[in-house]
Design a protein around this motif. Structure first.
Motif, PDB file in Angstrom:
ATOM      1  N   LEU A 166      59.505  55.168  19.572  1.00 44.54           N
ATOM      2  CA  LEU A 166      58.850  56.615  19.070  1.00 44.54           C
ATOM      3  C   LEU A 166      58.396  56.388  17.650  1.00 44.54           C
ATOM      4  O   LEU A 166      57.317  56.818  17.437  1.00 44.54           O
ATOM      5  CB  LEU A 166      59.636  57.655  19.298  1.00 44.54           C
ATOM      6  CG  LEU A 166      59.947  58.052  20.712  1.00 44.54           C
ATOM      7  CD1 LEU A 166      61.046  59.156  20.890  1.00 44.54           C
ATOM      8  CD2 LEU A 166      58.706  58.181  21.392  1.00 44.54           C
ATOM      9  N   ALA A 167      59.025  55.419  16.878  1.00 42.67           N
ATOM     10  CA  ALA A 167      58.702  55.393  15.585  1.00 42.67           C
ATOM     11  C   ALA A 167      57.484  54.363  15.743  1.00 42.67           C
ATOM     12  O   ALA A 167      56.518  54.399  14.653  1.00 42.67           O
ATOM     13  CB  ALA A 167      59.877  54.561  14.741  1.00 42.67           C
ATOM     14  N   LEU A 168      57.421  53.166  16.325  1.00 45.15           N
ATOM     15  CA  LEU A 168      56.504  52.446  16.502  1.00 45.15           C
ATOM     16  C   LEU A 168      55.150  53.172  16.939  1.00 45.15           C
ATOM     17  O   LEU A 168      54.010  52.961  16.562  1.00 45.15           O
ATOM     18  CB  LEU A 168      56.728  51.242  17.480  1.00 45.15           C
ATOM     19  CG  LEU A 168      55.860  50.299  17.908  1.00 45.15           C
ATOM     20  CD1 LEU A 168      55.023  49.760  16.551  1.00 45.15           C
ATOM     21  CD2 LEU A 168      56.117  49.364  18.686  1.00 45.15           C
TER      22      LEU A 168
ATOM     23  N   PRO B  95      53.274  62.084  22.559  1.00 47.96           N
ATOM     24  CA  PRO B  95      53.350  63.100  23.453  1.00 47.96           C
ATOM     25  C   PRO B  95      54.066  64.370  22.510  1.00 47.96           C
ATOM     26  O   PRO B  95      54.629  64.164  21.776  1.00 47.96           O
ATOM     27  CB  PRO B  95      54.597  62.525  24.164  1.00 47.96           C
ATOM     28  CG  PRO B  95      54.360  61.213  24.021  1.00 47.96           C
ATOM     29  CD  PRO B  95      53.852  60.903  22.865  1.00 47.96           C
ATOM     30  N   ARG B  96      53.778  65.560  23.131  1.00 46.73           N
ATOM     31  CA  ARG B  96      54.137  66.844  22.368  1.00 46.73           C
ATOM     32  C   ARG B  96      55.750  66.705  22.726  1.00 46.73           C
ATOM     33  O   ARG B  96      56.704  67.584  21.791  1.00 46.73           O
ATOM     34  CB  ARG B  96      53.483  68.213  23.143  1.00 46.73           C
ATOM     35  CG  ARG B  96      52.152  68.019  22.399  1.00 46.73           C
ATOM     36  CD  ARG B  96      51.496  69.536  22.878  1.00 46.73           C
ATOM     37  NE  ARG B  96      51.595  69.650  24.581  1.00 46.73           N
ATOM     38  CZ  ARG B  96      52.239  70.502  25.218  1.00 46.73           C
ATOM     39  NH1 ARG B  96      53.320  71.156  24.468  1.00 46.73           N
ATOM     40  NH2 ARG B  96      52.172  70.399  26.470  1.00 46.73           N
ATOM     41  N   ARG B  97      56.150  66.561  23.891  1.00 43.29           N
ATOM     42  CA  ARG B  97      57.672  66.657  24.274  1.00 43.29           C
ATOM     43  C   ARG B  97      58.054  65.306  24.707  1.00 43.29           C
ATOM     44  O   ARG B  97      57.445  64.574  25.566  1.00 43.29           O
ATOM     45  CB  ARG B  97      57.434  67.612  25.764  1.00 43.29           C
ATOM     46  CG  ARG B  97      57.130  68.920  25.329  1.00 43.29           C
ATOM     47  CD  ARG B  97      57.966  70.050  24.964  1.00 43.29           C
ATOM     48  NE  ARG B  97      59.383  69.954  25.205  1.00 43.29           N
ATOM     49  CZ  ARG B  97      59.806  70.353  26.492  1.00 43.29           C
ATOM     50  NH1 ARG B  97      59.189  70.962  27.330  1.00 43.29           N
ATOM     51  NH2 ARG B  97      61.126  70.400  26.865  1.00 43.29           N
ATOM     52  N   VAL B  98      59.157  64.994  24.416  1.00 42.91           N
ATOM     53  CA  VAL B  98      59.942  63.887  24.616  1.00 42.91           C
ATOM     54  C   VAL B  98      61.387  64.481  25.119  1.00 42.91           C
ATOM     55  O   VAL B  98      62.130  65.087  24.536  1.00 42.91           O
ATOM     56  CB  VAL B  98      60.201  62.768  23.548  1.00 42.91           C
ATOM     57  CG1 VAL B  98      60.803  61.633  24.103  1.00 42.91           C
ATOM     58  CG2 VAL B  98      58.723  62.341  23.391  1.00 42.91           C
ATOM     59  N   LEU B  99      61.639  63.996  26.466  1.00 43.89           N
ATOM     60  CA  LEU B  99      62.955  64.120  27.169  1.00 43.89           C
ATOM     61  C   LEU B  99      63.855  62.904  27.197  1.00 43.89           C
ATOM     62  O   LEU B  99      62.853  61.905  27.805  1.00 43.89           O
ATOM     63  CB  LEU B  99      63.104  65.234  28.327  1.00 43.89           C
ATOM     64  CG  LEU B  99      62.575  66.515  27.936  1.00 43.89           C
ATOM     65  CD1 LEU B  99      62.460  67.228  29.526  1.00 43.89           C
ATOM     66  CD2 LEU B  99      63.433  67.234  27.204  1.00 43.89           C
TER      67      LEU B  99
ATOM     68  N   THR C  41      52.178  63.233  32.218  1.00 45.36           N
ATOM     69  CA  THR C  41      53.681  63.125  31.814  1.00 45.36           C
ATOM     70  C   THR C  41      53.851  61.762  32.156  1.00 45.36           C
ATOM     71  O   THR C  41      53.362  61.533  33.535  1.00 45.36           O
ATOM     72  CB  THR C  41      54.571  64.115  32.616  1.00 45.36           C
ATOM     73  OG1 THR C  41      54.225  65.226  32.275  1.00 45.36           O
ATOM     74  CG2 THR C  41      56.058  63.626  32.477  1.00 45.36           C
ATOM     75  N   LEU C  42      54.307  61.001  31.507  1.00 42.61           N
ATOM     76  CA  LEU C  42      54.778  59.716  31.666  1.00 42.61           C
ATOM     77  C   LEU C  42      56.594  59.702  31.925  1.00 42.61           C
ATOM     78  O   LEU C  42      57.284  60.195  31.116  1.00 42.61           O
ATOM     79  CB  LEU C  42      54.483  58.723  30.598  1.00 42.61           C
ATOM     80  CG  LEU C  42      54.981  56.951  30.835  1.00 42.61           C
ATOM     81  CD1 LEU C  42      54.094  56.540  32.138  1.00 42.61           C
ATOM     82  CD2 LEU C  42      54.416  56.223  29.847  1.00 42.61           C
ATOM     83  N   VAL C  43      56.910  59.069  33.024  1.00 45.28           N
ATOM     84  CA  VAL C  43      58.258  58.877  33.174  1.00 45.28           C
ATOM     85  C   VAL C  43      58.672  57.400  33.190  1.00 45.28           C
ATOM     86  O   VAL C  43      58.152  56.710  33.827  1.00 45.28           O
ATOM     87  CB  VAL C  43      58.732  59.508  34.621  1.00 45.28           C
ATOM     88  CG1 VAL C  43      60.408  59.236  34.972  1.00 45.28           C
ATOM     89  CG2 VAL C  43      58.466  61.117  34.793  1.00 45.28           C
TER      90      VAL C  43
ATOM     91  N   ASP D 203      50.982  64.062  27.440  1.00 46.69           N
ATOM     92  CA  ASP D 203      51.354  65.400  26.714  1.00 46.69           C
ATOM     93  C   ASP D 203      53.017  65.170  26.724  1.00 46.69           C
ATOM     94  O   ASP D 203      53.575  66.003  25.895  1.00 46.69           O
ATOM     95  CB  ASP D 203      50.976  66.610  27.731  1.00 46.69           C
ATOM     96  CG  ASP D 203      49.411  66.527  27.579  1.00 46.69           C
ATOM     97  OD1 ASP D 203      48.892  66.724  26.684  1.00 46.69           O
ATOM     98  OD2 ASP D 203      48.912  66.119  28.790  1.00 46.69           O
ATOM     99  N   ALA D 204      53.573  64.668  27.673  1.00 45.03           N
ATOM    100  CA  ALA D 204      55.083  64.412  27.965  1.00 45.03           C
ATOM    101  C   ALA D 204      55.383  63.329  28.123  1.00 45.03           C
ATOM    102  O   ALA D 204      55.089  62.469  28.824  1.00 45.03           O
ATOM    103  CB  ALA D 204      55.624  65.615  28.664  1.00 45.03           C
ATOM    104  N   LEU D 205      56.695  62.799  27.734  1.00 44.63           N
ATOM    105  CA  LEU D 205      57.322  61.691  28.114  1.00 44.63           C
ATOM    106  C   LEU D 205      58.699  61.844  28.440  1.00 44.63           C
ATOM    107  O   LEU D 205      59.486  62.606  27.743  1.00 44.63           O
ATOM    108  CB  LEU D 205      57.523  60.615  26.705  1.00 44.63           C
ATOM    109  CG  LEU D 205      58.346  59.416  26.909  1.00 44.63           C
ATOM    110  CD1 LEU D 205      57.732  58.615  28.088  1.00 44.63           C
ATOM    111  CD2 LEU D 205      58.123  58.751  25.600  1.00 44.63           C
TER     112      LEU D 205
END
Length: 181
Positions: A111-113, A126-130, A11-13, A64-66
């Motif tokens: 995210l488009a880039l 990433p599968r999940r973006v919050l 996960t990247l914060v 996997d997540a951002l």
């Protein structure tokens, strides 16, 4: 020799925003405070600031997540925190989208880039973006967060740590936060 990446979901914060536009610096300050605390091995906290292109390229490393941390104007009282589930962008910007400006990239543009970069490199987003957002009081020129946004930073740190507690961000774990698409 480089250490191998941690096993399991990564996960990247990312704290984003411009510290010269008062409350727009919320994400940067929250990331700074998070980086001073012990995080699980699978979590990386970065201060992206206004470097959205850098964020898109960093995401090619395979997360996997951002969790994006940013000032988010939604019409509530200044200092209100939001947790927003974000749909992962498609492979390219919408037709007629403006040219990329590396200093004015919104999460949607980043995210488009990333989608475009993934299509060209075979990578995957990433599968999940919050988005953990905070309602700003002022985004006028100036340095320093307003009192309500400054007061929200420790709560945002707690909220993000709670989201990450089980190894992957989950809106369902935070019933007091606003969750929307």
């Amino acid at each position: 020799m480089n250490p191998s990446p941690p096993a399991g979901p990564r996960t990247l914060v990312a704290g984003i925003g411009n510290i010269f536009l008062r409350d727009d610096g919320f994400g940067v300050e929250t990331a700074r405070r998070l980086s001073e605390r012990d995080q699980p091995e699978h979590v990386e906290v970065v201060d992206i600031g206004v470097r959205g292109v850098h964020l898109a390229y960093q995401l090619l490393d395979g997360y996997d997540a951002l969790v994006l941390v940013d000032a988010t104007a939604r019409g509530e009282a200044p200092g209100t925190l939001y947790v927003i589930e974000h749909e992962v962008a498609g492979p390219s910007p919408a037709p007629g989208a403006p040219a990329l400006d590396g200093h004015r990239m919104t999460p949607d543009t980043v995210l488009a880039l990333l989608g475009t970069l993934c299509a060209g490199t075979g990578g995957r987003p990433p599968r999940r973006v919050l988005v953990v957002g905070c309602e700003p009081a002022s985004v006028d020129e100036g340095i320093g967060l307003s009192a309500p946004v400054s007061d929200a930073v420790p709560e945002a740190v707690r909220l993000i740590e709670e989201l990450l507690r089980n190894g992957e961000p989950s809106v369902a774990q935070v019933p007091t936060a606003e969750a929307s698409t």
